[in-house]
Every structure is written in C-alpha cells, then in structure tokens.
Design a protein around this motif. Structure first.
Motif, PDB file in Angstrom:
ATOM      1  N   CYS A 354     -10.385  -4.810 -16.185  1.00 15.50           N
ATOM      2  CA  CYS A 354      -9.723  -4.443 -14.931  1.00 15.50           C
ATOM      3  C   CYS A 354     -10.710  -3.699 -14.035  1.00 15.50           C
ATOM      4  CB  CYS A 354      -8.501  -3.571 -15.215  1.00 15.50           C
ATOM      5  SG  CYS A 354      -7.713  -2.900 -13.730  1.00 15.50           S
ATOM      6  N   ALA A 356      -9.895  -1.917 -11.547  1.00 18.58           N
ATOM      7  CA  ALA A 356      -9.289  -0.679 -11.053  1.00 18.58           C
ATOM      8  C   ALA A 356      -9.365   0.452 -12.070  1.00 18.58           C
ATOM      9  CB  ALA A 356      -7.832  -0.925 -10.665  1.00 18.58           C
ATOM     10  N   CYS A 357      -9.077   0.160 -13.349  1.00 17.25           N
ATOM     11  CA  CYS A 357      -9.027   1.230 -14.352  1.00 17.25           C
ATOM     12  C   CYS A 357      -9.947   0.989 -15.544  1.00 17.25           C
ATOM     13  CB  CYS A 357      -7.591   1.436 -14.848  1.00 17.25           C
ATOM     14  SG  CYS A 357      -6.965   0.088 -15.884  1.00 17.25           S
ATOM     15  N   CYS A 368      -2.539  -5.691 -14.292  1.00 14.01           N
ATOM     16  CA  CYS A 368      -3.162  -4.927 -15.378  1.00 14.01           C
ATOM     17  C   CYS A 368      -2.104  -4.195 -16.202  1.00 14.01           C
ATOM     18  CB  CYS A 368      -4.153  -3.922 -14.783  1.00 14.01           C
ATOM     19  SG  CYS A 368      -4.889  -2.834 -16.025  1.00 14.01           S
ATOM     20  N   GLY A 370      -2.619  -1.698 -18.000  1.00 17.35           N
ATOM     21  CA  GLY A 370      -2.950  -0.278 -18.005  1.00 17.35           C
ATOM     22  C   GLY A 370      -2.502   0.446 -16.759  1.00 17.35           C
ATOM     23  N   CYS A 371      -2.958  -0.016 -15.588  1.00 18.02           N
ATOM     24  CA  CYS A 371      -2.671   0.692 -14.331  1.00 18.02           C
ATOM     25  C   CYS A 371      -1.664  -0.030 -13.452  1.00 18.02           C
ATOM     26  CB  CYS A 371      -3.959   0.922 -13.555  1.00 18.02           C
ATOM     27  SG  CYS A 371      -4.783  -0.604 -13.010  1.00 18.02           S
ATOM     28  N   THR A 373      -1.966  -2.564 -11.626  1.00 21.30           N
ATOM     29  CA  THR A 373      -2.515  -3.104 -10.382  1.00 21.30           C
ATOM     30  C   THR A 373      -2.529  -4.625 -10.439  1.00 21.30           C
ATOM     31  OG1 THR A 373      -3.930  -1.164 -10.174  1.00 21.30           O
ATOM     32  CG2 THR A 373      -4.497  -3.057  -8.812  1.00 21.30           C
ATOM     33  N   SER A 376      -6.369  -7.327 -10.306  1.00 17.66           N
ATOM     34  CA  SER A 376      -7.521  -6.446 -10.533  1.00 17.66           C
ATOM     35  C   SER A 376      -8.473  -7.000 -11.591  1.00 17.66           C
ATOM     36  CB  SER A 376      -7.049  -5.046 -10.942  1.00 17.66           C
ATOM     37  OG  SER A 376      -6.279  -5.108 -12.127  1.00 17.66           O
TER      38      SER A 376
END
Length: 385
Positions: A354, A356-357, A368, A370-371, A373, A376
C-alpha cells in the motif's frame, strides 16, 4: 393630614446612599466572578499546553461552574473528554449544550457536530449516523458526509455509501466517480455470489460508465464474462481497459491468458502482451507471456530465455530464481536446497504494498485492509517499485 416636604428632603439623600451601596456590592461581586472565571480558564489552558490533561479538565470544570453559560468552555471541556477517551462525559457535555434554549444556531450546529464525533470515536455507529444526518444544510455538511461515507464503508453498506458519494460529487465536494464505481463493483460481486449474474453485469456496466478510466470495473466485468463462458467478451473488455489504463494491465494479464487459451486466440494476446512488455516491463506480464509460450511447443525454448532477457531490463531476483529453477547446475544435488532458499528470499518481493500505509499483502487489493484507502496498491509488486 398635610404633606411635610421635609421628609422628601431627608429621603432623597438616604435613597442615593442606599443605591450607591447596592451598586458597589454588585460591582464587587461581578469583579470577583470575572477574576475567578478567567483565572480558572487560563489555569486550564496552561495545564493543557503542558500536556497535563487531568489538571486541565479539573480547571475547566471549575471555570464552567463559575460561568455555566459560557459555551466555549463547554466545547473545550467536551473536546478534552473525547481526547482522553471519556466519551460518555463528552456526550453529556455536548448534549447539555444542545438542550440550552439560548444557544445560537452556529453553536448548536457545532455542538451537534461535536456530539457526532463523540459517538463516532466511541464506536456507536448507529447514533453517530443519526447525529451526522442532522448536519445536512449546515456549515458542517461536507465533514458530516465524509464521516458518513467512512461509516458506510466500514459497515459495507455500499448502497448508502453510493448515495452519499453521489451527493458529494453533485455538490462539487470532490471527484467521487471512481469511489462510486468501487461501490457498484462491491454490490455486483455480492449479486454474482448470489447467482444473479445479469444483475451483476448491469451494475458493472454502470461502474464502467461512471469511471471509464478506472481499471476495476472492466476487470470485474471481464471476470464475470469468464464465469459466463464469454471468452471473446473477456478479451475485448480487457483490451479496452489496457487502452484506457495501461498501467493496470499486469493485474489482468493472467485472466487474458485464460481467455486466450479458451478461445484459441493465443497469438493475438501474445502480441498484445509483448507490445505492452516492450514499453513497460512487468513481472506479471512476463509470467503471462511465458505461460502462453510454454503452451506452444515451438516457443518453449524462447520462453526459457525470457527471464534472462528480463534481467537485462530489470535487476530482478524473482526472475533470476525462476530461470534457475529450470536450469541444470554443475552440482545438481544441491539444486533443491538452493532453490528453496531463493524461493524463500523472493517471497516478500512478490507482494503488493500500500502506497498510503505500507501494508503488504500477497494479493492485490482495491481497498487497503490496513488504512482503508482506495486504489492505494500499485499494479506492480514490491520488487518493481
């Protein structure tokens, strides 16, 4: 009985003296209150700047008790409670503000927004949704809609998410066309899982129309065509996707190979992938080219050399490991151990990351995990970034 004007002459000075004394008493009380309230307020501010939140809360509570009508102190106190995770106390402060009849419209909207944030932070999504919906046609409308969008995505309520995204797109609060396409794709996948392929196809076609340059709607539509056995439609859909968004072709190259093998259009797809690889070398496209060539005996020798040729373009440990797997070594008895070590070393390099993160995964995600987004994850693997 006759009126004696002497009493009036005596009463006027007395009334003046009493009035003067009363005004002095009120003034002294007012000054004392004004001194105590700012003192508690500035004490709380000092504690806050020194990151002493417990003492700051005590000072602000004292200030609110001295001046219960001051809304700013209530807002400061409510925000402090929220930052400390004391959401029930923050809710009580902001609900008290909303219950006041003398609150201005702007402060009422501000308190409603603060209350919605309290519920959101506390994880009370249904109450947060209700509080955010009350902020329509206020100065906090755009922020409320973004928060609602996050709630609907979190609960996977794609229909309501699409409605909010449509409102924001129509109100020029951002370009949400790609996000709307994702929501339509999610709904289409749910319909397809239920066996409603015509309904899924209709939604995916809407997604393509909403975001013509987005990769996902066409890839999902091609996968649906593959399930329906319409292999020519798969290839035409993915060809259009490659023309609109060439960077995303590595995500669809394996599906193109499946459709090519099923429709006997290997040569056409082979040339298309070679053309793309020439302009933008990619491991996934390379793998698809090798798979097509291995399926044809006359091209198997060429396929074996593809990984070595790729090393001239990219310093790829993945390509080197794949080439070595098919080669005979001088000490062939050690080949399995060496190959296992190489395969273990290249595993992290074949993941997606990702942007972003930094969350890494074996498969490509449109959102994603995780985040949360969207879009990403690049279409390329970690080694190629």
């Amino acid at each position: 009985m006759e009126f004696d004007p002497t009493w009036m002459l005596l009463g006027l000075p007395l009334a003046f003296v009493l009035g003067w004394l009363a005004s002095r008493l009120d003034l002294r009380q007012l000054r004392a209150e004004n001194r105590s309230a700012p003192k508690a307020y500035f004490k709380g501010l000092n504690f806050l700047l020194n990151e002493q939140q417990d003492q700051a809360i005590d000072a602000f509570i004292e200030a609110v008790q001295n001046d219960p009508d001051t809304s700013e102190l209530h807002f400061a106190l409510g925000n402090l409670f929220r930052r400390r995770g004391e959401y029930d106390r923050a809710v009580r402060v902001h609900e008290h503000l909303l219950s006041r009849g003398d609150l201005s419209t702007s402060d009422r909207d501000r308190a409603q927004h603060a209350l919605a944030l309290d519920f959101l932070k506390a994880g009370l999504l249904d109450r947060a949704e209700d509080a955010l919906n009350r902020l329509e046609d206020t100065a906090y409308e755009a922020q409320a809609r973004l928060a609602l969008l996050a709630i609907y995505e979190r609960s996977r309520d794609w229909e309501h998410a699409a409605a909010i995204a449509s409102k924001m797109h129509g109100a020029d609060q951002g370009d949400f066309s790609t996000r709307q396409a994702h929501y339509l794709c999610e709904q289409a996948l749910a319909l397809s899982a239920q066996g409603d392929r015509p309904g899924a196809k209709a939604l995916l076609e809407q997604a393509v129309a909403a975001a013509p340059d987005a990769a996902r709607p066409r890839i999902e539509l091609a996968r649906l065509f593959q399930l329906m056995g319409q292999h020519d439609a798969v290839l035409s859909t993915l060809r259009a996707m490659g023309e609109r968004n060439p960077a995303a072709l590595p995500l669809a190259s394996a599906l193109m190979v499946e459709a090519a093998n099923a429709s006997s259009r290997r040569e056409e797809v082979h040339q298309l992938l070679l053309s793309h690889y020439t302009h933008s070398p990619s491991l996934d496209v390379l793998e698809s080219i090798v798979a097509l060539e291995n399926a044809q005996p006359s091209l198997q020798a060429t396929a074996r050399q593809r990984y070595v040729q790729h090393l001239d373009k990219e310093r790829s440990l993945v390509a080197a490991a794949k080439w070595l797997a098919e080669e005979k070594l001088e000490h062939e008895q050690f080949h399995p151990q060496i190959q296992r070590a190489l395969d273990h070393a290249v595993k992290p390099l074949t993941r997606y990351r990702c942007a972003a993160c930094g969350f890494e995964a074996r498969q490509h995600f449109w959102q994603c995990p995780g985040c949360q987004t969207w879009d990403s994850y690049p279409a390329r693997r970690v080694e190629e970034l």
